[in-house]
Write a protein that holds these residues in place. Structure first.
Motif, PDB file in Angstrom:
ATOM      1  N   ILE A  85      39.598 -45.743  82.311  1.00  0.00           N
ATOM      2  CA  ILE A  85      40.765 -45.225  81.593  1.00  0.00           C
ATOM      3  C   ILE A  85      40.685 -45.674  80.116  1.00  0.00           C
ATOM      4  CG2 ILE A  85      43.268 -45.241  81.423  1.00  0.00           C
ATOM      5  CD1 ILE A  85      43.306 -45.877  84.441  1.00  0.00           C
ATOM      6  N   THR A  86      40.737 -44.721  79.212  1.00  0.00           N
ATOM      7  CA  THR A  86      40.696 -44.998  77.759  1.00  0.00           C
ATOM      8  C   THR A  86      41.833 -44.249  77.101  1.00  0.00           C
ATOM      9  OG1 THR A  86      38.278 -45.159  77.828  1.00  0.00           O
ATOM     10  CG2 THR A  86      39.304 -44.890  75.656  1.00  0.00           C
ATOM     11  N   THR A  87      42.562 -44.955  76.176  1.00  0.00           N
ATOM     12  CA  THR A  87      43.690 -44.304  75.503  1.00  0.00           C
ATOM     13  C   THR A  87      43.588 -44.461  73.991  1.00  0.00           C
ATOM     14  OG1 THR A  87      45.075 -46.284  75.626  1.00  0.00           O
ATOM     15  CG2 THR A  87      45.206 -44.699  77.451  1.00  0.00           C
ATOM     16  N   LEU A  88      44.105 -43.481  73.298  1.00  0.00           N
ATOM     17  CA  LEU A  88      44.294 -43.513  71.840  1.00  0.00           C
ATOM     18  C   LEU A  88      45.707 -43.030  71.564  1.00  0.00           C
ATOM     19  CD1 LEU A  88      40.966 -41.791  70.659  1.00  0.00           C
ATOM     20  CD2 LEU A  88      41.488 -44.240  70.541  1.00  0.00           C
ATOM     21  N   THR A  89      46.278 -43.540  70.462  1.00  0.00           N
ATOM     22  CA  THR A  89      47.624 -43.088  70.108  1.00  0.00           C
ATOM     23  C   THR A  89      47.643 -42.609  68.670  1.00  0.00           C
ATOM     24  OG1 THR A  89      48.285 -45.309  69.431  1.00  0.00           O
ATOM     25  CG2 THR A  89      48.729 -44.659  71.708  1.00  0.00           C
ATOM     26  N   SER A  90      48.510 -41.679  68.408  1.00  0.00           N
ATOM     27  CA  SER A  90      48.787 -41.238  67.042  1.00  0.00           C
ATOM     28  C   SER A  90      50.256 -40.884  66.992  1.00  0.00           C
ATOM     29  CB  SER A  90      47.905 -40.039  66.669  1.00  0.00           C
ATOM     30  OG  SER A  90      48.247 -38.907  67.457  1.00  0.00           O
ATOM     31  N   SER A  91      50.667 -40.280  65.903  1.00  0.00           N
ATOM     32  CA  SER A  91      52.085 -39.962  65.764  1.00  0.00           C
ATOM     33  C   SER A  91      52.472 -38.888  66.772  1.00  0.00           C
ATOM     34  CB  SER A  91      52.378 -39.492  64.336  1.00  0.00           C
ATOM     35  OG  SER A  91      53.731 -39.192  64.184  1.00  0.00           O
ATOM     36  N   GLY A  92      53.348 -39.265  67.765  1.00  0.00           N
ATOM     37  CA  GLY A  92      53.856 -38.344  68.776  1.00  0.00           C
ATOM     38  C   GLY A  92      52.832 -37.947  69.814  1.00  0.00           C
ATOM     39  N   LYS A  93      51.718 -38.668  69.878  1.00  0.00           N
ATOM     40  CA  LYS A  93      50.655 -38.262  70.790  1.00  0.00           C
ATOM     41  C   LYS A  93      50.026 -39.483  71.445  1.00  0.00           C
ATOM     42  CE  LYS A  93      49.503 -34.211  68.012  1.00  0.00           C
ATOM     43  NZ  LYS A  93      48.466 -33.580  67.169  1.00  0.00           N
ATOM     44  N   VAL A  94      49.606 -39.218  72.736  1.00  0.00           N
ATOM     45  CA  VAL A  94      48.780 -40.200  73.446  1.00  0.00           C
ATOM     46  C   VAL A  94      47.562 -39.432  73.960  1.00  0.00           C
ATOM     47  CG1 VAL A  94      48.582 -41.754  75.406  1.00  0.00           C
ATOM     48  CG2 VAL A  94      50.714 -41.675  74.093  1.00  0.00           C
ATOM     49  N   TYR A  95      46.367 -39.961  73.643  1.00  0.00           N
ATOM     50  CA  TYR A  95      45.111 -39.352  74.074  1.00  0.00           C
ATOM     51  C   TYR A  95      44.552 -40.195  75.224  1.00  0.00           C
ATOM     52  CZ  TYR A  95      45.367 -36.788  69.671  1.00  0.00           C
ATOM     53  OH  TYR A  95      45.779 -35.994  68.643  1.00  0.00           O
ATOM     54  N   ILE A  96      44.101 -39.496  76.313  1.00  0.00           N
ATOM     55  CA  ILE A  96      43.668 -40.230  77.519  1.00  0.00           C
ATOM     56  C   ILE A  96      42.357 -39.635  77.997  1.00  0.00           C
ATOM     57  CG2 ILE A  96      44.351 -40.997  79.828  1.00  0.00           C
ATOM     58  CD1 ILE A  96      47.213 -39.697  78.762  1.00  0.00           C
ATOM     59  N   THR A 143      42.520 -30.453  88.392  1.00  0.00           N
ATOM     60  CA  THR A 143      41.789 -30.089  89.605  1.00  0.00           C
ATOM     61  C   THR A 143      40.315 -29.826  89.326  1.00  0.00           C
ATOM     62  OG1 THR A 143      42.402 -27.778  89.279  1.00  0.00           O
ATOM     63  CG2 THR A 143      43.873 -29.129  90.656  1.00  0.00           C
ATOM     64  N   THR A 144      39.923 -30.044  88.059  1.00  0.00           N
ATOM     65  CA  THR A 144      38.490 -29.958  87.726  1.00  0.00           C
ATOM     66  C   THR A 144      37.984 -31.368  87.563  1.00  0.00           C
ATOM     67  OG1 THR A 144      38.783 -27.844  86.601  1.00  0.00           O
ATOM     68  CG2 THR A 144      36.801 -29.075  86.092  1.00  0.00           C
ATOM     69  N   ARG A 145      37.121 -31.748  88.512  1.00  0.00           N
ATOM     70  CA  ARG A 145      36.673 -33.141  88.542  1.00  0.00           C
ATOM     71  C   ARG A 145      36.044 -33.517  87.188  1.00  0.00           C
ATOM     72  NH1 ARG A 145      33.336 -35.517  93.484  1.00  0.00           N
ATOM     73  NH2 ARG A 145      35.465 -35.819  94.230  1.00  0.00           N
ATOM     74  N   ASN A 146      36.459 -34.693  86.693  1.00  0.00           N
ATOM     75  CA  ASN A 146      35.932 -35.332  85.464  1.00  0.00           C
ATOM     76  C   ASN A 146      36.033 -34.441  84.211  1.00  0.00           C
ATOM     77  OD1 ASN A 146      35.303 -37.750  86.764  1.00  0.00           O
ATOM     78  ND2 ASN A 146      33.283 -36.978  87.397  1.00  0.00           N
ATOM     79  N   GLN A 147      37.013 -33.557  84.251  1.00  0.00           N
ATOM     80  CA  GLN A 147      37.225 -32.706  83.073  1.00  0.00           C
ATOM     81  C   GLN A 147      37.519 -33.534  81.826  1.00  0.00           C
ATOM     82  OE1 GLN A 147      40.333 -29.822  83.606  1.00  0.00           O
ATOM     83  NE2 GLN A 147      40.179 -29.038  81.502  1.00  0.00           N
ATOM     84  N   TYR A 148      38.132 -34.726  82.027  1.00  0.00           N
ATOM     85  CA  TYR A 148      38.521 -35.570  80.895  1.00  0.00           C
ATOM     86  C   TYR A 148      37.786 -36.908  80.896  1.00  0.00           C
ATOM     87  CZ  TYR A 148      42.108 -32.054  80.393  1.00  0.00           C
ATOM     88  OH  TYR A 148      42.753 -30.859  80.224  1.00  0.00           O
ATOM     89  N   SER A 149      36.582 -36.878  81.401  1.00  0.00           N
ATOM     90  CA  SER A 149      35.804 -38.122  81.355  1.00  0.00           C
ATOM     91  C   SER A 149      35.156 -38.310  79.978  1.00  0.00           C
ATOM     92  CB  SER A 149      34.723 -38.113  82.444  1.00  0.00           C
ATOM     93  OG  SER A 149      33.824 -37.023  82.245  1.00  0.00           O
ATOM     94  N   ASN A 150      34.915 -37.216  79.272  1.00  0.00           N
ATOM     95  CA  ASN A 150      34.318 -37.295  77.926  1.00  0.00           C
ATOM     96  C   ASN A 150      35.271 -36.762  76.856  1.00  0.00           C
ATOM     97  OD1 ASN A 150      31.669 -38.337  78.651  1.00  0.00           O
ATOM     98  ND2 ASN A 150      31.333 -36.362  79.647  1.00  0.00           N
ATOM     99  N   ALA A 151      36.028 -35.770  77.166  1.00  0.00           N
ATOM    100  CA  ALA A 151      37.002 -35.211  76.226  1.00  0.00           C
ATOM    101  C   ALA A 151      38.382 -35.717  76.581  1.00  0.00           C
ATOM    102  CB  ALA A 151      36.959 -33.698  76.277  1.00  0.00           C
ATOM    103  N   TYR A 152      39.136 -36.007  75.528  1.00  0.00           N
ATOM    104  CA  TYR A 152      40.471 -36.574  75.728  1.00  0.00           C
ATOM    105  C   TYR A 152      41.465 -35.483  76.098  1.00  0.00           C
ATOM    106  CZ  TYR A 152      39.282 -41.172  73.796  1.00  0.00           C
ATOM    107  OH  TYR A 152      38.739 -42.418  73.584  1.00  0.00           O
ATOM    108  N   PHE A 153      42.371 -35.889  76.974  1.00  0.00           N
ATOM    109  CA  PHE A 153      43.572 -35.099  77.252  1.00  0.00           C
ATOM    110  C   PHE A 153      44.657 -35.600  76.322  1.00  0.00           C
ATOM    111  CE2 PHE A 153      47.762 -35.125  79.298  1.00  0.00           C
ATOM    112  CZ  PHE A 153      48.000 -33.767  79.374  1.00  0.00           C
TER     113      PHE A 153
END
Length: 687
Positions: A25-36, A80-90
């Protein structure tokens, strides 16, 4: 992001084996946003048999506390797409900055069994002050020490256009606020004590062309702070973004000075200046001049500039126009004073403006007076001699002192003793028709003769004597006529100078002193006879009048050539009249003019009567005063001064074709064959 149903799959919990928790699990934050980012769990496989298969991962968000179940909070994504966000942030957006959000993953199987694990929990707080903003700095800061009156310049480079992390743009540059404060650095972009604040919205606007801050106090140090800001309002207030500068006028390193030199030329001139720039300063004082000398210009710094000593008042700078080289001329540079020219003038010229001095070096010979540039030279008691007039001039306003010039003065005045006068003096008296006022007919002057006539060498000093003044002037012209020669200055003997072949009229050998060499004839008369050209050199060629160069360029081997050059230089051509036809006749038309420098005398010029000459000659001739006064007509031979000579006249015998007139040994008129060689006693010359 749309919120999914709290009850994915529609049934709720479901039974069966559960999967493991998500990982990475990796997170980033910005104004009004959380990237995961995360990695979905693998299927549950035992002994190569799949006991449970991954069906999806549910992410639930809750403000204030961690979700306790998949139904406790807001479902932000059901992946429902396995590892869709393992490299690209949601990206979970639309959040409130400063609020902490709690997240929990609920992976589930295809049979609807959900994993509920603390390992799936995390929290994040959105913020405008994104990660890395404290090092997102303004760089390359340069503040001036002097930029103008109450001015300071600032250059800087704005930070990167975006703040990124792991490929995600967390923030974008919106502006940089520069805050200038006196006494300390500003800690806030809205510092109320700032003397200058500017929000710059064009990135790197002042990276190359500086910002100019005005309205400052000269000599004051100002503290400069930068506050770059993101589009979301994030501000970097890092203290590494600071510098100091000083407001002050710009220093002019060098005061202008004259470049090159100027020399007086009669017109207005202005100097060329080194270190002169109209942006830095204004010019005043004297900037143009005509006369040589020193002048003063002034230079005053313009508003934004000062001198290197810190002053802003005018500096006085001397410049100059040099003197031109003085020149002095005199024209003419020689003067001759004489009875016919008692005073003369010369003109002073050149380029000069000093005090002129004109001095005679011998005031016993000549004195001078000056009127403007004209100098008059006057004789002193008609004294003969030489002097020099020196003209000098001091340096003046516009010219240096020129070299002095001199005028030579030769005063040729008359001695009552003829022999004491140079030929040039005698000529000046003759030109003025004043000869009779100084001398008498018969007066003598020494002449040194040196030459060879034919084969006869003639060397020695003899004496010529005055035959008359302005003799027969209406026909022959003015001047003093001299006869040749006597053996002494007083007394002595009258001689025929050329007589070495006396009475030689043989058909063989040289016949130098016969009237005609080739034949016994008087044909052609005086003008055409051989003796006139071959012996006397009185004319350029037989039967031609003399040119004006005869006296100065005589025929070699003639009596003319044997005379001294100073005498030949003053001899005048004589317009004489003679029977120039011959042949034995009294025909009046036979008498014509010839031009001679050294002619023989005619019968009438000697005797005052005619016996054997063409009677028409006496109509054009006059007896010379010397013979009119009763002087002897007897002459002696040069080779033997005790032997009386026959001597030729130029008149042809009037009734014989082979005879010319001559003077017999008794001093009477007679005639002789033209081929005979007898003595010569020319009337000599006229000056």
């Amino acid at each position: 992001m749309p919120i999914l149903s709290n009850f994915p799959g529609g049934s709720g919990g479901g039974g069966g084996l559960a999967l493991a928790a998500v990982s990475n699990i990796t997170t980033l934050t910005s104004s009004g946003k959380v990237y995961i980012k995360w990695t979905d769990p693998d299927d549950l496989v035992v002994a190569e048999s799949t006991l449970a298969s991954w069906g999806g991962t549910l992410l639930v968000r809750k403000a204030g506390s961690m979700p306790t179940s998949r139904r406790d909070g807001t479902v932000v994504i059901d992946s429902t797409t396995r590892n869709q966000y393992s490299n690209a942030y949601f990206c979970d957006s639309g959040l409130s900055d400063g609020t902490t959000y709690y997240y929990k993953f609920f992976p589930y199987t295809t049979t609807g069994t959900y994993t509920d694990s603390e390992d799936d929990e995390f929290s994040a707080t959105p913020t405008a002050q994104v990660a890395g903003i404290d090092s997102w700095n303004v760089t390359s800061i340069v503040a001036s020490e002097e930029a103008g009156n109450g001015k300071m310049t600032i250059k800087w480079s704005d930070p990167a256009a975006t703040i990124t992390s792991d490929g995600v743009t967390l923030a974008t540059w919106a502006s940089t606020t520069v805050v200038v404060k006196e006494g300390s650095y500003a800690t806030d972009k809205d510092d109320s004590d700032a003397v200058y604040t500017l929000k710059v919205t064009t990135r790197n606007q002042y990276a190359n062309t500086p910002l100019t801050v005005t309205g400052l106090t000269n000599g004051t140090t100002y503290y400069i702070s930068f506050f770059p800001e993101t589009t979301d309002g994030g501000v970097n207030a890092s203290t590494t973004q600071r510098d100091t500068g000083v407001a002050n006028r710009i220093t002019i390193d060098n005061v202008p000075s004259q470049s090159g030199s100027l020399t007086y030329n009669g017109g207005a001139q202005s100097p060329t200046w080194s270190n002169y720039n109209t942006t830095y300063m204004t010019i005043g004082g004297t900037t143009s001049g005509t006369n040589a000398g020193s002048y003063s210009a002034t230079f005053t710094p313009t508003t934004d500039y000062r001198w290197s000593d810190g002053t802003t008042t005018a500096k006085t700078v001397s410049w100059s126009i040099g003197k031109a080289t003085g020149t002095l001329t005199v024209s003419p540079n020689s003067i001759e004073l004489s009875p016919s020219n008692l005073s003369d003038t010369f003109t002073i010229g050149g380029n000069h403006d000093g005090t002129i001095s004109v001095v005679s070096n011998n005031t016993g010979i000549a004195t001078v007076s000056r009127s403007g540039n004209t100098v008059t030279v006057n004789n002193v008691n008609q004294t003969t001699g030489n002097t020099t007039i020196t003209v000098s001039c001091t340096a003046g306003t516009n010219y240096t002192a020129p070299s002095s010039q001199s005028v030579t003065v030769e005063a040729k005045f008359v001695s009552s003793v003829l022999n004491e006068n140079d030929w040039s003096v005698i000529k000046s008296v003759a030109d003025a028709s004043q000869g009779a006022n100084y001398w008498a007919v018969g007066d003598r002057k020494a002449v040194t003769v040196n030459g060879t006539v034919g084969t006869q060498a003639i060397n020695g000093t003899y004496y010529v004597y005055i035959l008359g003044f302005d003799h027969n002037s209406s026909r022959e012209g003015t001047g003093i006529t001299f006869g040749t020669f006597k053996t002494a200055l007083s007394g002595g003997t009258d001689i025929c100078l050329v007589d070495s072949h006396y009475n030689d009229y043989s058909t063989g050998g040289q016949k130098w002193f016969n009237m005609n060499h080739s034949s016994n004839t008087n044909s052609g008369g005086w003008k055409g006879c051989d003796l006139r050209y071959d012996v006397l050199g009185s004319t350029n060629s037989n039967n031609n009048d003399a040119g004006t160069t005869t006296a100065t360029s005589p025929v070699s081997g003639t009596l003319m050539a044997a005379l001294p050059s100073d005498l030949r230089a003053v001899m005048k051509p004589m317009n004489i009249y003679t029977d120039n036809t011959g042949g034995g006749s009294n025909t009046a038309s036979y008498v014509t003019k010839s031009v001679d420098y050294l002619p023989l005398l005619a019968e009438y010029e000697i005797f005052g009567t005619r016996s054997y000459a063409n009677s028409a000659e006496q109509n054009y001739q006059a007896q010379y005063q010397y013979y009119k006064n009763g002087n002897s007509k007897v002459k002696y031979r040069h080779s033997s001064t005790s032997s009386i000579a026959y001597w030729w006249e130029r008149s042809p015998y009037y009734n014989l074709s082979n005879t010319f007139c001559y003077v017999y040994t008794n001093g009477y008129a007679s005639g002789y064959n033209a081929r005979f060689s007898i003595g010569l006693a020319p009337a000599a010359f006229r000056v």
